[in-house]
Design an enzyme around this catalytic site. Structure first.
Site, PDB file in Angstrom:
ATOM      1  CG  HIS A 174      -1.945   1.120   1.117  1.00  0.00           C
ATOM      2  ND1 HIS A 174      -3.264   0.884   0.779  1.00  0.00           N
ATOM      3  CD2 HIS A 174      -1.849   2.461   1.278  1.00  0.00           C
ATOM      4  CE1 HIS A 174      -3.920   2.029   0.751  1.00  0.00           C
ATOM      5  NE2 HIS A 174      -3.079   3.011   1.051  1.00  0.00           N
ATOM      6  CG  HIS A 201      -1.027   6.999  -1.519  1.00  0.00           C
ATOM      7  ND1 HIS A 201      -2.261   7.188  -2.089  1.00  0.00           N
ATOM      8  CD2 HIS A 201      -1.243   6.242  -0.409  1.00  0.00           C
ATOM      9  CE1 HIS A 201      -3.194   6.601  -1.351  1.00  0.00           C
ATOM     10  NE2 HIS A 201      -2.596   6.011  -0.322  1.00  0.00           N
ATOM     11  CD  GLN A 208      -6.990  11.550  -2.113  1.00  0.00           C
ATOM     12  OE1 GLN A 208      -5.841  11.138  -2.174  1.00  0.00           O
ATOM     13  NE2 GLN A 208      -7.742  11.377  -1.045  1.00  0.00           N
ATOM     14  CG  HIS A 226      -7.567   4.464   0.418  1.00  0.00           C
ATOM     15  ND1 HIS A 226      -6.994   3.976  -0.714  1.00  0.00           N
ATOM     16  CD2 HIS A 226      -6.605   5.156   1.083  1.00  0.00           C
ATOM     17  CE1 HIS A 226      -5.717   4.361  -0.744  1.00  0.00           C
ATOM     18  NE2 HIS A 226      -5.458   5.074   0.328  1.00  0.00           N
ATOM     19  CD  GLU A 272      -6.812   6.692   5.647  1.00  0.00           C
ATOM     20  OE1 GLU A 272      -7.125   6.689   4.442  1.00  0.00           O
ATOM     21  OE2 GLU A 272      -5.678   7.002   6.060  1.00  0.00           O
ATOM     22  CG  ASP A 308      -0.809   5.247   3.490  1.00  0.00           C
ATOM     23  OD1 ASP A 308      -1.232   5.155   2.322  1.00  0.00           O
ATOM     24  OD2 ASP A 308      -1.470   5.774   4.402  1.00  0.00           O
TER      25      ASP A 308
HETATM   26 FE   FE2 Z   1      -3.530   5.082   1.536  1.00  0.00          FE
END
Ligand code: FE2
Length: 424
Positions: free
Chosen positions: A57, A59, A153, A211, A214, A310
């Site tokens: 995971h 970005h 996103q 996701h 969260e 992450d």
């Molecule tokens: Fe994430």
């Protein structure tokens, strides 16, 4: 004749020291003492040899975005991170994204991370990051396996263009369908987005990695919907739920019902302890909650859990160097998993479990697997976590692609002849 023999390796779970022989990019023999010659031999000196680290995971489109920036996420919240990214996103150039991702990948490789699943924001009308990271994926394929997740996103339903953008990104060759149901306008719309995205994954024959939940909201219920949709559509084993931070705050009775449902759906789960220890609990006074899923109980329930990094130097996390042992080190503390078997399980969470989440072929140290491995300056997994041990050799398809000198300290004490060299 072999291409490479790694001699005197300690392998987790084996009492006796082993040799590992490789030919044509594959491991061909693992035995206590292999007879034969090789073009190259490496003496592992009894240190731990492990399959490469896997970050399930990440970005990469936002990584290192804070390098050279004076702005930071001052509140440390997820929402300020999303807002800051919203400001920085239009300023991203293809050259900048390429340069930053390649710089990050150098760090990854040096630290033995040879497989990465990265989410890429598709809520940009130009899909600049998608285009660049697809090229980076191909350019770096000899060294590292990269999977891209199409990540809406700004919300799959909340952003009016996200459905079209998602389809375009998948047409371009993105590997996995993503989602962010907790960022939709309502819980109902979050559930609707999960349903639509699961149906899209079926239509496209792709895996899913969302996701999910969260937040610190104990009533966030999207992973329940994701598990239920997974079963309804027969997607068992192909679906991953990332973050799941709200599980920390949930009622125990509800979790006792949720975990068997997740196990039934064969969901993979990815916990991100570095970043979610930073982001979650920010709206609490005292005591402040930890925003981590219940990894210990999930492993006991038979759920495949991995740990991810992450973020590195981006709007959500101001630190990091893409070291998966740093992730495990935080996990040991924050997840209360300090027993011997528990620490070893967390080491597996950044190797074998993460490889399962990514569906990697030929992963491991058995004959027939890819000749990919890392020699650590540590006697065993627990020492590797304790020291965030040096990655002495990183090997890909039987070739050394990164080396780090052994760490050695020199201490000067009073008096002649009192200096000491040691490793610790
Ligand atoms: Fe994430």
């Amino acid at each position: 004749m072999f291409d490479l023999i790694v001699r005197r390796a300690h392998l987790a779970g084996k009492q006796e020291i082993q040799d590992i022989a490789c030919r044509a990019g594959r491991i061909v023999e693992v035995a206590p003492s292999i007879v034969g010659e090789a073009a190259r031999e490496i003496d592992a000196c009894g240190y731990l040899v492990t399959p490469p680290f896997v970050d399930s995971h990440f970005h990469m489109d936002a990584t290192l975005a804070l390098l050279g920036q004076s702005r930071r996420n001052e509140s440390g919240t997820l929402l300020e991170g999303i807002a800051l990214w919203g400001d920085l996103k239009p300023l991203q150039t293809p050259e900048g994204i390429r340069e930053r991702s390649l710089q990050l990948l150098n760090w990854s490789i040096a630290r033995g991370v040879l497989a990465i699943r990265t989410h890429v924001d598709i809520c940009d009308p130009q899909l600049t990051a998608v285009e660049v990271l697809l090229e980076v994926r191909e350019q770096m394929r000899p060294y590292v396996d990269i999977q891209l997740v199409a990540f809406p996103q700004d919300g799959y339903l909340r952003d009016p263009d996200a459905r079209v953008q998602m389809a375009r990104a998948l047409d371009m060759g993105v590997d996995v369908v993503g989602g962010i149901p907790h960022f939709e306008r309502t819980m109902a719309q979050g559930a609707e987005s999960v349903q639509l995205l699961c149906e899209l994954a079926v239509e496209r024959g792709l895996p899913i990695d969302m996701h999910c939940d969260e937040s610190d909201d104990p009533l966030s219920r999207h992973v329940e919907t994701l598990a239920s949709e997974t079963i309804r559509l027969g997607l068992q084993g192909r679906v991953t739920a990332s973050h799941l931070t709200s599980m920390h705050a949930m009622d125990n009775y509800y979790v006792s019902k949720l975990l068997p449902l997740m196990a039934e759906a064969q969901l993979n789960a990815v916990c991100n302890p570095l970043v979610n220890m930073m982001l979650q609990g920010r709206h609490d006074s005292y005591p402040k909650r930890r925003g981590l899923m219940r990894v210990k109980e999930m492993l006991e329930a038979g759920i495949n859990v991995s740990l991810g990094h992450d973020d590195v130097l981006d709007p959500w996390y101001p630190l990091g160097s893409h070291d998966m042992l740093e992730v495990v080190h935080m996990g040991v503390h924050a997840l209360h998993m300090s027993g011997t078997a528990e620490m070893e399980a967390l080491f597996d969470a950044v190797t074998y479990n993460a490889a399962q989440t990514m569906g990697l072929d030929g992963y491991g140290l058995e004959p027939g697997c890819h000749a990919d491995m890392v020699i650590l300056q540590a006697a065993n997994q627990i020492e590797a976590i304790r020291l965030r041990a040096a990655r002495l050799f990183v090997i890909r398809r039987g070739e050394v692609i990164a080396e780090t000198p052994a760490v050695k300290s020199h201490v000067v004490l009073d008096g002649p002849g009192q200096d000491i060299d040691f490793t610790c």
